[in-house]
Scaffold this motif. Structure first.
Motif: not given
Length: 144
Positions: A127, A129, A143
């Motif tokens: 992910m 971030k 995020k």
């Protein structure tokens, strides 16, 4: 496409007079060029690159390493006429490989929270971030 682009670190220097007035800002595409300038320099940050856009300095077709992450110049056109006349409706540096929705969320936050600073964008556990420090010291995390 991105995997075939050259990857560079840019360096920023400002010429400062004896009175402390900035009389020129420079971005160098290599440490050798920065050294040859004779000026004190630092690694160009995302904010420095973003500010350089206002002076007409853009760095397309390369991936740029900054302390905040890896970025690429993106240009967006609404229609064929904009593209023909090279008049984009939006130009930004975006995190390499990040989803559009993530990039837009970061841009939106930075636009509406003047004085905020992009601390970093990283990929963690697949992910994206972003860590942003607002002008008042609050830390915001976005995020993907």
């Amino acid at each position: 496409m991105n995997q075939h682009l050259p990857e560079v670190t840019m360096y920023y220097a400002a010429g400062i007079s004896d009175e402390g007035i900035i009389n020129g800002e420079y971005i160098y595409e290599s440490i050798e060029a920065a050294n040859a300038s004779g000026l004190d320099y630092t690694t160009a940050t995302w904010a420095i690159l973003k500010d350089a856009v206002g002076r007409g300095q853009v760095y397309p077709e390369r991936i740029i390493f900054t302390p905040q992450g890896r970025f690429i110049w993106e240009v967006f056109f609404n229609c064929k006429e904009e593209e023909e006349f090279n008049i984009p409706y939006k130009c930004v540096y975006r995190a390499v490989g990040a989803p559009v929705s993530f990039s837009e969320a970061v841009e939106y936050h930075m636009f509406w929270n003047k004085g905020s600073e992009l601390v970093r964008i990283r990929v963690e556990a697949g992910m994206y971030k972003a860590v942003i420090k607002n002008w008042n010291g609050d830390v915001v995390v976005i995020k993907s």
